[in-house]
Write a protein that holds these residues in place. Sequence first.
Motif, short mmCIF file in Angstrom:
data_model
loop_
_atom_site.label_atom_id
_atom_site.label_comp_id
_atom_site.label_asym_id
_atom_site.label_seq_id
_atom_site.Cartn_x
_atom_site.Cartn_y
_atom_site.Cartn_z
N GLY A 41 0.82 -1.21 0.00
CA GLY A 41 0.00 0.00 0.00
C GLY A 41 0.85 1.26 0.00
N VAL A 42 1.88 1.27 0.82
CA VAL A 42 2.79 2.42 0.84
C VAL A 42 3.53 2.53 -0.49
CG1 VAL A 42 4.85 3.37 1.96
CG2 VAL A 42 3.01 2.44 3.34
N ALA A 43 3.88 1.38 -1.08
CA ALA A 43 4.56 1.40 -2.39
C ALA A 43 3.65 1.97 -3.48
CB ALA A 43 5.02 0.00 -2.75
N VAL A 44 2.37 1.64 -3.45
CA VAL A 44 1.42 2.21 -4.41
C VAL A 44 1.36 3.72 -4.25
CG1 VAL A 44 -1.04 2.39 -4.99
CG2 VAL A 44 -0.01 0.16 -4.74
N TYR A 45 1.25 4.17 -3.01
CA TYR A 45 1.17 5.60 -2.74
C TYR A 45 2.45 6.31 -3.17
CZ TYR A 45 -0.12 9.83 -0.21
OH TYR A 45 -0.43 11.12 0.10
N ALA A 46 3.59 5.71 -2.89
CA ALA A 46 4.87 6.32 -3.28
C ALA A 46 5.02 6.36 -4.80
CB ALA A 46 6.03 5.54 -2.66
N THR A 47 4.54 5.33 -5.48
CA THR A 47 4.63 5.30 -6.94
C THR A 47 3.73 6.37 -7.56
OG1 THR A 47 5.06 2.94 -6.83
CG2 THR A 47 4.47 3.83 -8.97
N TRP A 48 2.50 6.49 -7.07
CA TRP A 48 1.62 7.54 -7.58
C TRP A 48 2.22 8.92 -7.29
CZ3 TRP A 48 -1.70 7.29 -11.22
CH2 TRP A 48 -2.49 6.15 -11.41
N GLY A 49 2.85 9.08 -6.13
CA GLY A 49 3.51 10.34 -5.82
C GLY A 49 4.65 10.64 -6.78
N THR A 50 5.41 9.62 -7.12
CA THR A 50 6.51 9.80 -8.07
C THR A 50 5.99 10.18 -9.45
OG1 THR A 50 7.84 8.17 -6.87
CG2 THR A 50 8.50 8.66 -9.13
N LEU A 51 4.94 9.50 -9.88
CA LEU A 51 4.38 9.81 -11.20
C LEU A 51 3.77 11.21 -11.23
CD1 LEU A 51 2.80 6.33 -11.97
CD2 LEU A 51 4.86 7.32 -12.97
N SER A 52 3.11 11.61 -10.16
CA SER A 52 2.56 12.97 -10.14
C SER A 52 3.66 14.02 -10.06
CB SER A 52 1.57 13.13 -8.98
OG SER A 52 2.23 13.06 -7.75
#
Length: 180
Positions: A41-52
């Motif tokens: 879950g944290v990895a998903v959030y971090a990935t979306w943050g990186t993409l944004s």
Amino acid sequence: MTLTNYIILLFSCHGLKIYGAWLNKYHKADLWLFRILVQNGVAVYATWGTLSTLLSLTIYLQYQTETSRCDCGMLSLLLLLMVLLMWFLLENFYLDEHVRYIVTIYPVVILWLAGALSNSGSTESYIYIFEAVILAISCIIIVARIALIAWKHNKRPLYKDNGLNMSPVEIALTQRKLFL
């Protein structure tokens, strides 16, 4: 914000390394729930943050430096490819014992790139082709990642039952680490 997400991911992986053997001994379901729900879950959030962050970088460069839209997009895509390849190498060879079962990074990137490709205006532009290449690389990487996880899980498991009945405090006291 993106850096904070990766720091949270680091701390969740570090805490699991210290207390993982104890959780595996007494609460095996808790260990897997922690790995699946918290770390992924944290990895998903971090990935979306990186993409944004990459999208924001594109917009910032386009309007602040008056660079062409295609060049700004190409820079962000190139950075995304570099981050993907660097993360793949780090997670499989250097950080394996910490992030072995985190797999949600690549599906998020695949979903994001598929959305970008479906909203693209021109299918013959070099941006579209580069996005498609990164999408193909992401698909290959996730298949390789899952194969490596399965192989390492069978050949080199992270936790072995050594018969010790130690509490988390006892395990932490035996560790000579900065973070407990």
